[in-house]
Design a protein around this motif. Structure first.
Motif, PDB file in Angstrom:
ATOM      1  N   LEU A   1       0.839  -1.187   0.000  1.00 40.14           N
ATOM      2  CA  LEU A   1       0.000   0.000   0.000  1.00 40.14           C
ATOM      3  C   LEU A   1       0.881   1.247   0.000  1.00 40.14           C
ATOM      4  O   LEU A   1       2.014   1.238   0.483  1.00 40.14           O
ATOM      5  N   ASP A   2       0.349   2.309  -0.552  1.00 33.37           N
ATOM      6  CA  ASP A   2       1.069   3.574  -0.497  1.00 33.37           C
ATOM      7  C   ASP A   2       1.221   4.002   0.955  1.00 33.37           C
ATOM      8  O   ASP A   2       0.315   3.840   1.779  1.00 33.37           O
ATOM      9  N   VAL A   3       2.379   4.525   1.287  1.00 32.03           N
ATOM     10  CA  VAL A   3       2.646   4.968   2.654  1.00 32.03           C
ATOM     11  C   VAL A   3       1.745   6.153   2.975  1.00 32.03           C
ATOM     12  O   VAL A   3       1.616   7.097   2.185  1.00 32.03           O
ATOM     13  N   VAL A   4       1.071   6.077   4.127  1.00 35.37           N
ATOM     14  CA  VAL A   4       0.253   7.208   4.554  1.00 35.37           C
ATOM     15  C   VAL A   4       1.105   8.085   5.460  1.00 35.37           C
ATOM     16  O   VAL A   4       1.986   7.605   6.181  1.00 35.37           O
ATOM     17  N   HIS A   5       0.837   9.371   5.422  1.00 37.30           N
ATOM     18  CA  HIS A   5       1.693  10.334   6.104  1.00 37.30           C
ATOM     19  C   HIS A   5       0.905  11.084   7.175  1.00 37.30           C
ATOM     20  O   HIS A   5      -0.323  11.159   7.151  1.00 37.30           O
ATOM     21  N   ALA A   6       1.663  11.648   8.129  1.00 35.49           N
ATOM     22  CA  ALA A   6       1.065  12.436   9.194  1.00 35.49           C
ATOM     23  C   ALA A   6       0.393  13.678   8.586  1.00 35.49           C
ATOM     24  O   ALA A   6       0.808  14.155   7.520  1.00 35.49           O
ATOM     25  N   PRO A   7      -0.612  14.193   9.277  1.00 36.31           N
ATOM     26  CA  PRO A   7      -1.180  13.734  10.549  1.00 36.31           C
ATOM     27  C   PRO A   7      -2.058  12.501  10.355  1.00 36.31           C
ATOM     28  O   PRO A   7      -2.724  12.353   9.328  1.00 36.31           O
ATOM     29  N   PHE A   8      -2.040  11.624  11.354  1.00 35.73           N
ATOM     30  CA  PHE A   8      -2.782  10.365  11.265  1.00 35.73           C
ATOM     31  C   PHE A   8      -4.114  10.490  12.007  1.00 35.73           C
ATOM     32  O   PHE A   8      -4.146  10.888  13.173  1.00 35.73           O
ATOM     33  N   GLN A   9      -5.173  10.149  11.300  1.00 32.59           N
ATOM     34  CA  GLN A   9      -6.514  10.247  11.878  1.00 32.59           C
ATOM     35  C   GLN A   9      -7.269   8.934  11.670  1.00 32.59           C
ATOM     36  O   GLN A   9      -7.309   8.394  10.564  1.00 32.59           O
TER      37      GLN A   9
END
Length: 553
Positions: A304-312
């Protein structure tokens, strides 16, 4: 290769008895040519040597092939359970899995070793015998075709029709007993506390009696069938005595009678087990179906594509119920957890707190609604979810290896310096320095060498070494004394102050350090707000706080 070697084994066994029978009877008379004795002696030695050689090679070949084949089944089983491990309790009974591991894979091995290979070996011998005797005397070849046909085909088919279902029923009953016993032993305290021990023992005794009754009927038929098979072999022997007396009676009849009759006896080993092997086919088919029904292991290795901050984390109208139950655990739950927020989740036992944690980590999927981390369903992250969400369990597991290896579970590439750093942060560096081997000291099975609070600190050290942005505390202070509990809470709050923190608890000690508190009731958020707001506006919260502090009962 295995089938060919199996046929050659019994050809040599028959040849050994044939030449031995001829040689014994021939030596009782005065041979006019020494070759009439010398040649059978050589053949007897040759057959005697090659029979065990072929048998040994056949065993090596067949078992090597079968074990390689069944290793694929085991791999599929382990991979299926591994990828589905978090859904294990909701999909499988432990007894069923033990049945798969202990019985079904072994049944697949037996399908080849005890049924398919012996059947094909017997078929090969059948063709050789019928053609061989048919060349000498067509009518004798036809008679043996009928007799051996009944032994190789008729009796096994009859056994399957009459006893196959009994065999299948026996296996199903055994599987049920296996599964029920496992579940009942794991839940034996519930039987005792409910005062139903006598009922449990009665049910168990009744199930075992039913199984023994089925086994008695099965075994009685087997005894009769095996007796009938031996009578068929006796008919073959009598037929050969009559035929050889007629065919060779005018010329050294006794020699040939002994040769042909003795050659039959090794065939008993090849034929006697066929009916029992044939009736096992229902059991083997059931095992095949159970193994093939396991979920396929996904081959998609795309990341999966890396998710970036901010994390919700966003839960929207989430509904969840465990399979095969009518109780709805979560019913239309909606919740937003912002980056850096400190959230406490409270609720009575069974309110759905642990289920909510599993949904947040993607270990379970909601029946409806969505659980998203930055707009990506958490269930799609797979093993990558550990890069974003860490968890400290109520009973963190420590492996019976070194402190270093236990902490490095959070990051296998971490240096010893980094490990010492996180141990310093959680307040364990001094204790580890005092241990005999420092970081290389064994922690003991299940972490028995450390107290409950120290085990939670080691678990926190793993999280810090991983450096995930979101941390879940799943009732980590249960069973700790008040002083140790407060120390552990203070350590968690200090070291995780920059993280998103989700604290599942039934105890309100330290709750004032949280930004938000929610109460789960009947699968929904029944109460929500900051600790200060709830203390001011919620009578229920004030009563819970007073009860938790021991001010009221």
């Amino acid at each position: 290769m295995a089938i060919s070697l199996g046929i050659l084994t019994f050809v040599c066994a028959g040849g050994l008895m044939f030449t031995a029978g001829y040689l014994i009877s021939k030596c009782a008379t005065m041979p006019f040519n020494i070759l009439l004795v010398y040649v059978p002696i050589v053949l007897t030695r040759a057959f005697g040597i090659f029979r065990p050689v072929f048998k040994y090679c056949e065993r090596i070949t067949s078992h090597n092939w079968v074990l390689k084949m069944t290793s694929d089944f085991r791999k599929k089983l382990y991979n299926s359970l591994e990828q589905d491990a978090v859904f294990f309790n909701s999909k499988y009974r432990i007894g069923d899995i033990l049945g798969l591991l202990s019985e079904d894979v072994a049944h697949i091995q037996n399908l080849y070793l005890r049924t398919i290979f012996p059947m094909l070996v017997a078929a090969g011998l059948y063709v050789i015998i019928v053609i061989g005797l048919g060349v000498l005397t067509p009518l004798m070849g036809l008679l043996l075709a009928i007799l051996f046909g009944l032994i190789i085909i008729g009796i096994p088919v009859w056994s399957v029709l009459v006893n196959g279902q009994r065999q299948d029923d026996e296996k199903q009953a055994t599987n049920r007993l296996y599964a029920d016993l496992t579940d009942n032993v794991l839940g034996i305290t519930d039987w005792i506390f409910a005062g139903r021990s006598a009922e449990y023992l009665g049910r168990r005794k009744n199930d075992e009696q039913q199984l023994r009754k089925s086994q008695h009927a099965l075994h009685s038929f087997n005894y009769f069938r095996d007796f009938l098979l031996q009578m068929m072999i006796l008919l073959v022997v009598i037929a050969l005595v009559i035929w050889s007396s007629w065919r060779f009676g005018h010329h050294w009849g006794a020699n040939w009678i002994a040769a042909f009759v003795l050659a039959v006896f090794p065939l008993d080993e090849a034929l006697a087990g066929l009916p029992n092997a044939a009736q096992q086919t229902n059991t083997y088919v059931d095992s095949l179906e159970r193994l093939n029904s396991l979920p396929a292991v996904p081959k998609d290795n795309e990341q999966l594509d890396v998710v970036h901050a901010p994390f919700q984390l966003q839960l929207t109208n989430v509904k969840f119920a465990y399979p095969h139950t009518k109780n709805v655990i979560l019913n239309g739950l909606s919740l937003t957890i912002h980056s850096g927020e400190k959230l406490a989740i409270l609720g009575r036992s069974g309110a759905g707190k642990s289920t909510l944690v599993s949904l947040l980590r993607g270990d379970r999927q909601p029946n409806s609604g969505s659980v998203l981390l930055n707009d990506v369903p958490t269930s799609e992250f797979g093993d990558q979810i550990s890069n974003y969400i860490g968890i400290v369990h109520q009973q963190p597991y420590l492996f019976n290896t070194s402190v270093l290896n236990n902490v490095r579970i959070g990051n296998e590439q971490a240096t010893e310096g980094q490990v010492w750093s996180v141990l310093q942060r959680v307040g364990l560096a001094e204790k580890i320095h005092q241990l005999p081997d420092g970081l290389n000291t064994k922690v003991g099975e299940a972490g028995l060498g450390f107290s409950g609070g120290e085990q939670h600190r080691l678990s926190l050290a793993r999280i810090l070494l991983k450096n995930v942005p979101i941390v879940i505390l799943d009732e980590p202070t249960v069973g700790l004394d008040p002083i140790t509990e407060q120390q552990v809470i203070d350590t968690f709050m200090k070291e995780l102050k920059d993280k998103t923190l989700i604290w599942v608890t039934h105890h309100l000690q330290g709750i004032d350090q949280m930004d938000q508190v929610i109460f789960l009731e009947n699968g929904q958020v029944d109460l929500a707000g900051s600790p200060a707001q709830l203390a001011k506006n919620s009578k229920r919260y004030r009563m819970l706080r007073a009860a938790d502090e021991g001010l009221i009962e």
